[in-house]
Write a protein that holds these residues in place. Structure first.
Motif, mmCIF file in Angstrom:
data_model
loop_
_atom_site.group_PDB
_atom_site.id
_atom_site.type_symbol
_atom_site.label_atom_id
_atom_site.label_comp_id
_atom_site.label_asym_id
_atom_site.label_seq_id
_atom_site.Cartn_x
_atom_site.Cartn_y
_atom_site.Cartn_z
ATOM 1 N N GLN A 19 44.461 41.842 42.328
ATOM 2 C CA GLN A 19 43.037 41.293 41.137
ATOM 3 C C GLN A 19 42.618 39.949 40.510
ATOM 4 N N THR A 20 41.510 40.161 40.128
ATOM 5 C CA THR A 20 41.219 38.825 39.570
ATOM 6 C C THR A 20 40.234 38.864 38.989
ATOM 7 N N LYS A 22 36.421 37.633 37.645
ATOM 8 C CA LYS A 22 35.280 36.747 37.895
ATOM 9 C C LYS A 22 34.913 36.196 36.872
ATOM 10 N N GLU A 46 37.285 39.989 41.187
ATOM 11 C CA GLU A 46 36.251 38.703 42.525
ATOM 12 C C GLU A 46 36.057 40.038 43.148
ATOM 13 N N SER A 49 38.396 42.755 45.728
ATOM 14 C CA SER A 49 39.582 43.116 44.854
ATOM 15 C C SER A 49 39.039 44.111 45.008
#
Length: 117
Positions: A19-20, A22, A46, A49
């Motif tokens: 996961q990132t 955003k 993001e 994810s």
């Protein structure tokens, strides 16, 4: 009325899996409608994810936290009380994103109640 300034000393986020973030925002409201402080956390992961949960360390002394998920009926959001978890002397909450977004609030009282400065 006394003005008090609150500084957010540290914010820790634990993302599980691939996961990132955003976007992320934390707004602090001292004495918003109680003697304590309300912190609003907003964020988006993001696209793509897979987010079973996003964990956040919340301020020491947090006495309650809840998430707010917007539904198709904007007049009736889903509000969920979040359990507070103690881990390594810190307080954490786990939030399940909805459509890759999350919004939650944490409440705590860092000031002595009734003591003006």
């Amino acid at each position: 009325m006394n003005r008090r300034i609150v500084s957010l000393m540290a914010l820790m986020v634990s993302l599980t899996g691939a996961q990132t973030l955003k976007s992320f925002e934390a707004d602090i409201y001292p004495e918003y409608y109680t003697d304590g402080v309300m912190v609003e956390y907003l964020g988006e992961l993001e696209p793509g994810s897979l987010a079973p949960a996003v964990e956040f360390m919340v301020p020491a002394g947090t006495d309650s936290a809840f998430s707010v998920q917007q539904t198709e009926d904007e007049a009736n959001p889903v509000i969920t009380l979040l359990p507070l978890k103690q881990r390594g002397g810190e307080t954490w909450v786990s939030v399940i994103p909805h459509n890759n977004t999350f919004r939650f609030f944490a409440f705590y009282t860092p000031f002595p109640v009734g003591k003006g400065t």
